[in-house]
Design a protein around this motif. Structure first.
Motif, mmCIF file in Angstrom:
data_model
loop_
_atom_site.group_PDB
_atom_site.id
_atom_site.type_symbol
_atom_site.label_atom_id
_atom_site.label_comp_id
_atom_site.label_asym_id
_atom_site.label_seq_id
_atom_site.Cartn_x
_atom_site.Cartn_y
_atom_site.Cartn_z
ATOM 1 N N MET A 1 0.847 -1.186 0.000
ATOM 2 C CA MET A 1 0.000 0.000 0.000
ATOM 3 C C MET A 1 0.889 1.245 0.000
ATOM 4 N N ASN A 2 0.516 2.204 -0.811
ATOM 5 C CA ASN A 2 1.318 3.423 -0.829
ATOM 6 C C ASN A 2 0.654 4.488 0.019
ATOM 7 N N VAL A 3 1.434 5.451 0.392
ATOM 8 C CA VAL A 3 0.936 6.523 1.249
ATOM 9 C C VAL A 3 1.258 7.882 0.649
ATOM 10 N N LEU A 4 1.078 8.000 -0.656
ATOM 11 C CA LEU A 4 1.297 9.290 -1.290
ATOM 12 C C LEU A 4 0.210 10.259 -0.856
ATOM 13 N N SER A 5 0.596 11.507 -0.726
ATOM 14 C CA SER A 5 -0.383 12.532 -0.380
ATOM 15 C C SER A 5 -1.269 12.826 -1.581
ATOM 16 N N GLU A 6 -2.383 13.478 -1.332
ATOM 17 C CA GLU A 6 -3.271 13.862 -2.426
ATOM 18 C C GLU A 6 -2.554 14.816 -3.376
ATOM 19 N N ASP A 7 -1.697 15.684 -2.849
ATOM 20 C CA ASP A 7 -0.920 16.597 -3.692
ATOM 21 C C ASP A 7 0.028 15.828 -4.611
ATOM 22 N N GLN A 8 0.684 14.805 -4.072
ATOM 23 C CA GLN A 8 1.594 14.000 -4.886
ATOM 24 C C GLN A 8 0.821 13.269 -5.986
ATOM 25 N N ARG A 9 -0.325 12.726 -5.637
ATOM 26 C CA ARG A 9 -1.157 12.044 -6.637
ATOM 27 C C ARG A 9 -1.577 13.020 -7.730
ATOM 28 N N GLN A 10 -1.921 14.245 -7.346
ATOM 29 C CA GLN A 10 -2.339 15.239 -8.330
ATOM 30 C C GLN A 10 -1.164 15.636 -9.225
ATOM 31 N N GLN A 11 0.030 15.750 -8.656
ATOM 32 C CA GLN A 11 1.222 16.061 -9.449
ATOM 33 C C GLN A 11 1.442 14.984 -10.513
ATOM 34 N N ILE A 12 1.317 13.727 -10.108
ATOM 35 C CA ILE A 12 1.488 12.604 -11.028
ATOM 36 C C ILE A 12 0.431 12.654 -12.122
ATOM 37 N N THR A 13 -0.810 12.863 -11.738
ATOM 38 C CA THR A 13 -1.900 12.944 -12.713
ATOM 39 C C THR A 13 -1.645 14.069 -13.703
ATOM 40 N N ASP A 14 -1.229 15.230 -13.215
ATOM 41 C CA ASP A 14 -0.960 16.371 -14.086
ATOM 42 C C ASP A 14 0.143 16.052 -15.094
ATOM 43 N N ILE A 15 1.186 15.374 -14.645
ATOM 44 C CA ILE A 15 2.284 14.991 -15.529
ATOM 45 C C ILE A 15 1.779 14.055 -16.626
ATOM 46 N N VAL A 16 1.049 13.026 -16.226
ATOM 47 C CA VAL A 16 0.573 12.031 -17.187
ATOM 48 C C VAL A 16 -0.397 12.650 -18.190
ATOM 49 N N VAL A 17 -1.340 13.447 -17.705
ATOM 50 C CA VAL A 17 -2.320 14.096 -18.578
ATOM 51 C C VAL A 17 -1.612 15.008 -19.578
ATOM 52 N N GLY A 18 -0.617 15.740 -19.109
ATOM 53 C CA GLY A 18 0.113 16.642 -19.990
ATOM 54 C C GLY A 18 0.878 15.906 -21.075
ATOM 55 N N ILE A 19 1.553 14.840 -20.718
ATOM 56 C CA ILE A 19 2.355 14.093 -21.685
ATOM 57 C C ILE A 19 1.473 13.314 -22.657
ATOM 58 N N LEU A 20 0.402 12.718 -22.144
ATOM 59 C CA LEU A 20 -0.487 11.946 -23.023
ATOM 60 C C LEU A 20 -1.455 12.844 -23.799
ATOM 61 N N GLU A 21 -1.494 14.122 -23.419
ATOM 62 C CA GLU A 21 -2.375 15.094 -24.073
ATOM 63 C C GLU A 21 -3.826 14.613 -24.083
ATOM 64 N N ILE A 22 -4.304 14.271 -22.890
ATOM 65 C CA ILE A 22 -5.686 13.819 -22.743
ATOM 66 C C ILE A 22 -6.390 14.673 -21.699
ATOM 67 N N ASP A 23 -7.699 14.603 -21.709
ATOM 68 C CA ASP A 23 -8.513 15.299 -20.723
ATOM 69 C C ASP A 23 -8.398 14.556 -19.401
ATOM 70 N N PRO A 24 -8.207 15.267 -18.287
ATOM 71 C CA PRO A 24 -8.105 14.592 -16.987
ATOM 72 C C PRO A 24 -9.289 13.675 -16.693
ATOM 73 N N ALA A 25 -10.460 13.992 -17.212
ATOM 74 C CA ALA A 25 -11.644 13.166 -16.969
ATOM 75 C C ALA A 25 -11.523 11.787 -17.623
ATOM 76 N N GLU A 26 -10.661 11.658 -18.628
ATOM 77 C CA GLU A 26 -10.475 10.382 -19.327
ATOM 78 C C GLU A 26 -9.589 9.423 -18.538
ATOM 79 N N LEU A 27 -8.823 9.937 -17.607
ATOM 80 C CA LEU A 27 -7.823 9.151 -16.904
ATOM 81 C C LEU A 27 -8.355 8.672 -15.553
ATOM 82 N N THR A 28 -8.286 7.366 -15.328
ATOM 83 C CA THR A 28 -8.622 6.806 -14.019
ATOM 84 C C THR A 28 -7.374 6.126 -13.460
ATOM 85 N N ASP A 29 -7.423 5.751 -12.201
ATOM 86 C CA ASP A 29 -6.279 5.069 -11.590
ATOM 87 C C ASP A 29 -5.952 3.757 -12.303
ATOM 88 N N GLU A 30 -6.974 3.117 -12.885
ATOM 89 C CA GLU A 30 -6.792 1.809 -13.499
ATOM 90 C C GLU A 30 -6.699 1.829 -15.020
#
Length: 85
Positions: A1-30
């Motif tokens: 189990m990981n214990v990343l903060s919500e801020d860290q998770r958001q940073q990761i999401t922002d990076i992935v969304v930016g690189i994949l050039e997708i809408d954040p709503a399209e991206l789920t954890d899975e």
């Protein structure tokens, strides 16, 4: 189990969304980067490099096999930053 903060998770999401050039709503954890979002191996390397810069860690490229979705990235970043439960 990981214990990343919500801020860290958001940073990761922002990076992935930016690189994949997708809408954040399209991206789920899975959702799978390659299968669900048409990411290629170059995009995976870009994500890896951006995460290394953001979190100031060096991630072994072998970890890309685990980093197929957000959940996998959360686990890898938690391990590499020492945020393990």
């Amino acid at each position: 189990m990981n214990v990343l903060s919500e801020d860290q998770r958001q940073q990761i999401t922002d990076i992935v969304v930016g690189i994949l050039e997708i809408d954040p709503a399209e991206l789920t954890d899975e959702s799978l980067f390659k299968e669900d979002h048409d990411a290629d191996s170059l995009r995976a390397i870009e994500i890896l490099a951006a995460l290394e810069r953001e979190f100031k860690v060096e991630i072994n490229q072998a970890e890309l096999a685990r980093m197929v979705n957000l959940q996998g990235i959360y686990q890898v970043i938690a391990e590499y930053t020492g945020n393990r439960a």
